[in-house]
Design a protein around this motif. Structure first.
Motif, PDB file in Angstrom:
ATOM      1  N   GLU A 189       3.593  -0.152 -13.149  1.00  0.00           N
ATOM      2  CA  GLU A 189       3.538   1.532 -13.650  1.00  0.00           C
ATOM      3  C   GLU A 189       2.380   1.950 -13.357  1.00  0.00           C
ATOM      4  O   GLU A 189       2.546   3.448 -13.088  1.00  0.00           O
ATOM      5  CB  GLU A 189       3.397   1.175 -15.026  1.00  0.00           C
ATOM      6  CG  GLU A 189       5.340   1.175 -15.153  1.00  0.00           C
ATOM      7  CD  GLU A 189       6.577   1.750 -14.622  1.00  0.00           C
ATOM      8  OE1 GLU A 189       6.415   3.083 -14.890  1.00  0.00           O
ATOM      9  OE2 GLU A 189       7.729   1.691 -14.714  1.00  0.00           O
ATOM     10  N   ARG A 190       0.833   1.720 -13.736  1.00  0.00           N
ATOM     11  CA  ARG A 190      -0.356   2.456 -13.737  1.00  0.00           C
ATOM     12  C   ARG A 190       0.222   3.394 -12.043  1.00  0.00           C
ATOM     13  O   ARG A 190      -0.504   3.899 -11.420  1.00  0.00           O
ATOM     14  CB  ARG A 190      -0.883   1.548 -13.610  1.00  0.00           C
ATOM     15  CG  ARG A 190      -1.172   2.240 -15.514  1.00  0.00           C
ATOM     16  CD  ARG A 190      -2.538   1.067 -16.168  1.00  0.00           C
ATOM     17  NE  ARG A 190      -3.606   1.123 -15.465  1.00  0.00           N
ATOM     18  CZ  ARG A 190      -4.794   1.781 -16.870  1.00  0.00           C
ATOM     19  NH1 ARG A 190      -4.248   2.201 -17.075  1.00  0.00           N
ATOM     20  NH2 ARG A 190      -5.968   1.957 -15.475  1.00  0.00           N
ATOM     21  N   LEU A 191       0.151   1.994 -10.856  1.00  0.00           N
ATOM     22  CA  LEU A 191       0.227   2.150  -9.717  1.00  0.00           C
ATOM     23  C   LEU A 191       0.803   3.268  -9.221  1.00  0.00           C
ATOM     24  O   LEU A 191       0.186   3.760  -8.268  1.00  0.00           O
ATOM     25  CB  LEU A 191       0.268   0.497  -9.028  1.00  0.00           C
ATOM     26  CG  LEU A 191      -0.908  -0.720  -8.620  1.00  0.00           C
ATOM     27  CD1 LEU A 191      -0.539  -1.304  -8.209  1.00  0.00           C
ATOM     28  CD2 LEU A 191      -2.373   0.574  -7.928  1.00  0.00           C
ATOM     29  N   ILE A 192       1.659   2.687  -9.483  1.00  0.00           N
ATOM     30  CA  ILE A 192       3.541   4.440  -9.265  1.00  0.00           C
ATOM     31  C   ILE A 192       2.718   5.484  -9.940  1.00  0.00           C
ATOM     32  O   ILE A 192       2.646   6.397  -8.640  1.00  0.00           O
ATOM     33  CB  ILE A 192       4.451   3.713  -9.510  1.00  0.00           C
ATOM     34  CG1 ILE A 192       4.678   2.560  -9.087  1.00  0.00           C
ATOM     35  CG2 ILE A 192       5.926   4.605  -9.059  1.00  0.00           C
ATOM     36  CD1 ILE A 192       6.491   1.534  -9.493  1.00  0.00           C
ATOM     37  N   ARG A 193       2.227   5.709 -10.975  1.00  0.00           N
ATOM     38  CA  ARG A 193       2.071   7.105 -11.248  1.00  0.00           C
ATOM     39  C   ARG A 193       0.593   7.928 -10.645  1.00  0.00           C
ATOM     40  O   ARG A 193       0.847   8.891 -10.509  1.00  0.00           O
ATOM     41  CB  ARG A 193       1.015   6.707 -12.635  1.00  0.00           C
ATOM     42  CG  ARG A 193       2.617   6.689 -13.836  1.00  0.00           C
ATOM     43  CD  ARG A 193       2.482   6.925 -14.698  1.00  0.00           C
ATOM     44  NE  ARG A 193       1.275   5.950 -15.882  1.00  0.00           N
ATOM     45  CZ  ARG A 193       1.893   5.057 -16.549  1.00  0.00           C
ATOM     46  NH1 ARG A 193       3.221   5.073 -16.795  1.00  0.00           N
ATOM     47  NH2 ARG A 193       0.766   4.955 -16.826  1.00  0.00           N
ATOM     48  N   GLN A 194      -0.703   6.587  -9.721  1.00  0.00           N
ATOM     49  CA  GLN A 194      -1.421   6.824  -9.299  1.00  0.00           C
ATOM     50  C   GLN A 194      -1.363   7.680  -8.124  1.00  0.00           C
ATOM     51  O   GLN A 194      -1.974   8.376  -7.863  1.00  0.00           O
ATOM     52  CB  GLN A 194      -2.439   6.094 -10.183  1.00  0.00           C
ATOM     53  CG  GLN A 194      -2.801   5.841 -11.128  1.00  0.00           C
ATOM     54  CD  GLN A 194      -3.592   3.994 -10.332  1.00  0.00           C
ATOM     55  OE1 GLN A 194      -4.365   3.520  -9.626  1.00  0.00           O
ATOM     56  NE2 GLN A 194      -3.752   3.925 -11.776  1.00  0.00           N
ATOM     57  N   ARG A 195      -0.044   6.821  -7.834  1.00  0.00           N
ATOM     58  CA  ARG A 195       0.311   7.357  -6.362  1.00  0.00           C
ATOM     59  C   ARG A 195      -0.675   6.490  -5.436  1.00  0.00           C
ATOM     60  O   ARG A 195      -0.689   7.980  -4.191  1.00  0.00           O
ATOM     61  CB  ARG A 195       0.713   8.556  -5.878  1.00  0.00           C
ATOM     62  CG  ARG A 195       2.130   9.071  -6.365  1.00  0.00           C
ATOM     63  CD  ARG A 195       3.114   8.610  -5.422  1.00  0.00           C
ATOM     64  NE  ARG A 195       3.215   9.731  -4.198  1.00  0.00           N
ATOM     65  CZ  ARG A 195       4.003  11.610  -4.503  1.00  0.00           C
ATOM     66  NH1 ARG A 195       4.820  11.090  -5.356  1.00  0.00           N
ATOM     67  NH2 ARG A 195       3.704  11.557  -4.102  1.00  0.00           N
ATOM     68  N   ALA A 196      -1.216   5.630  -5.444  1.00  0.00           N
ATOM     69  CA  ALA A 196      -3.057   4.840  -4.457  1.00  0.00           C
ATOM     70  C   ALA A 196      -2.146   5.278  -3.182  1.00  0.00           C
ATOM     71  O   ALA A 196      -1.465   5.561  -2.495  1.00  0.00           O
ATOM     72  CB  ALA A 196      -2.916   3.540  -4.890  1.00  0.00           C
TER      73      ALA A 196
END
Length: 511
Positions: A264-271
């Protein structure tokens, strides 16, 4: 890091046979690392000077092939000087002064003539070359390959490394992609290797290196969840582990729940890696492939569509060229979230207001609120949506994401030709007596298009199979009416009850 050369054993075999070949794979899969390690190993053996250099800077040259030659030769020399090789192995300085259009090949030939070792070249980021520059470089490599012998030395093996498969280089250089055509400037290549994703065992091996170094373990459930979410995509595998161990600072054994939190964190950050992929979504080639996957419709059958599929596969967005499915669940979720960004801005309801006193999520109220939203905004949003055929699915997914993802999770399943999109809402909550539970609600989305029969019977049968797989007895079937004779917008949103063939109770929403 996994031993790079173990991931690509065929490369060494082809190099030992003095072959020219293509290595292709999506970005962030380990191509450069693998070739850098392979070059070091070959050089250390004592009879080969193997060099990796990037063609990236030549991108600015465009069709200006003399400029591209100069930029490539500069990059090659700098890469050689960084290796720390003895002077006798380095390229000549200055390069031979010959006519533009033959400078690259002549430079390689002169280097090989002076070198006491066989020369092997890895041209990384070869995709950077465009138009006439690409044709010129490929032509010079072909001419040197075909003429190489003791009196005309040339690199023993050359590897083109990038996103493209072999057929794309043949097309780009004017040849027939289907066969070895003497008219093609790169007909000398007979092999194309693709660097694959990690297996579940390789993920375990990679993470075990972290355990050996720090003592922190990844549970088997965590490793299985990583493989499930990433399907072994190397950047995602590493990014999830980095997010958990470094950014989240998790102490102790790492669990599947922490993997979900990291996702979820990766997707929210849109790395950067994810952003680079989603930036492609509105390219015409990409949209022609991704839209029918999201919509569940059958894609086009013209010959150009095959080229589109190969392109999207080489980007890493889909799993294969035959199975029209998104490469992994993380990409699947990212794509729908990005496509639904515009719709989410229209959703003003408070997500907290959908939580019932006992902690469960009020799905019935969400559906009622969606009807109000659909009547007010649906027509406008459909007209604005670039992915017109998949507009209904994208809009409902955006509405669900806005209201569910604050405390729950959405699992989405979709593929071309299925005529549906399946959704599972997972809502963790604590009961009044303190027990931790997860509420699960299944939905299926279908579209009633012009000239088709009512999709309700088919939808109930499909939803029946989905519920059986989830071991659930109730579900929701949403049918979007896209026919010209559909009811007026202010009359849409009727609910009815139905039963699946196996007796599951279904709420049907006609939108």
């Amino acid at each position: 890091m996994l031993p790079p050369t173990q991931r690509l054993p065929q490369a060494r075999v082809l190099i030992d046979m003095d072959r020219y070949f293509v290595l292709h794979a999506p970005r962030q899969t380990g191509k450069t690392t693998t070739l850098r390690t392979l070059a070091s190993e070959l050089t250390a053996e004592g009879d080969t000077a193997a060099l990796l250099f990037s063609c990236e800077r030549a991108k600015t040259a465009g069709d200006d092939y003399p400029a591209a030659e100069s930029l490539l030769l500069d990059a090659l020399r700098e890469a050689a000087e960084r290796t720390g090789w003895p002077k006798k192995l380095l390229p000549p300085d200055p390069w031979p002064q010959v006519t533009p259009g033959s400078r690259f090949g002549s430079a390689l030939s002169e280097w090989c003539r002076r070198s006491p070792r066989r020369v092997v070249l890895f041209l990384d980021e070869i995709d950077a070359l465009q138009g006439n520059s690409l044709i010129s470089i490929l032509s010079q490599l072909r001419d040197g390959h075909n003429a190489r012998h003791e009196r005309h030395p040339f690199p023993a093996s050359v590897v083109l490394c990038g996103l493209r498969d072999l057929r794309d280089y043949k097309i780009a250089s004017g040849g027939d992609p289907g066969r070895s055509n003497p008219a093609s400037p790169f007909n000398i290549v007979a092999k194309s290797l693709r660097l694959g994703d990690f297996t579940a065992d390789q993920i375990g091996e990679l993470y075990d290196q972290h355990t050996q170094a720090t003592g922190q373990e990844f549970t088997k459930d965590a490793i299985d969840r990583v493989f499930e979410l990433t399907q072994g995509q190397p950047w995602l595998v590493n990014a999830l582990a980095h997010e958990i161990t470094f950014e989240m600072g998790v102490a102790g054994a790492i669990t599947a729940g922490q993997v979900d939190a990291a996702k979820e964190r990766l997707i929210r950050q849109r790395a950067t890696h994810l952003d680079a992929l989603v930036a492609r979504l509105h390219e015409p080639q990409v949209q022609r492939v991704i839209e029918p996957i999201v919509a569940g419709t059958w894609p086009g059958t013209d010959t150009s569509f095959d080229d589109d599929v190969s392109y999207v596969h080489d980007l890493g967005l889909i799993r294969g060229t035959r199975d029209m499915v998104i490469a992994n669940p993380i990409y699947r979720e990212v794509l729908l979230r990005v496509l639904g960004d515009r719709t989410e801005r229209f959703v003003k309801a408070d997500p907290h207001s959908f939580v019932l006193p006992d902690g469960r999520f009020d799905l019935a109220r969400l559906l009622e609120e969606f009807v109000v939203f659909w009547r007010e905004h649906g027509e406008v949003l459909i007209q604005q949506e670039g992915y017109h055929e998949a507009a209904c699915q994208i809009i409902l997914m955006a509405f669900l994401h806005r209201l569910v993802n604050g405390g729950g999770h959405l699992d989405r399943e979709y593929a071309a030709g299925t005529k549906r999109l399946d959704v599972l809402v997972r809502w963790p909550h604590t009961t009044p007596d303190g027990e931790r539970r997860t509420q699960r609600e299944a939905m299926e989305l279908k579209v009633w298009r012009a000239g088709e029969n009512d999709p309700k019977p088919e939808g109930l049968a499909q939803l029946d199979r989905y519920l059986d797989r989830l071991t659930l007895t109730t579900g929701v079937l949403v049918i979007f009416d896209r026919r010209p004779e559909a009811p007026p917008w202010n009359e849409r949103g009727n609910f009815e009850e139905a039963t699946t063939p196996s007796g599951c109770h279904i709420t049907v929403l006609r939108a």
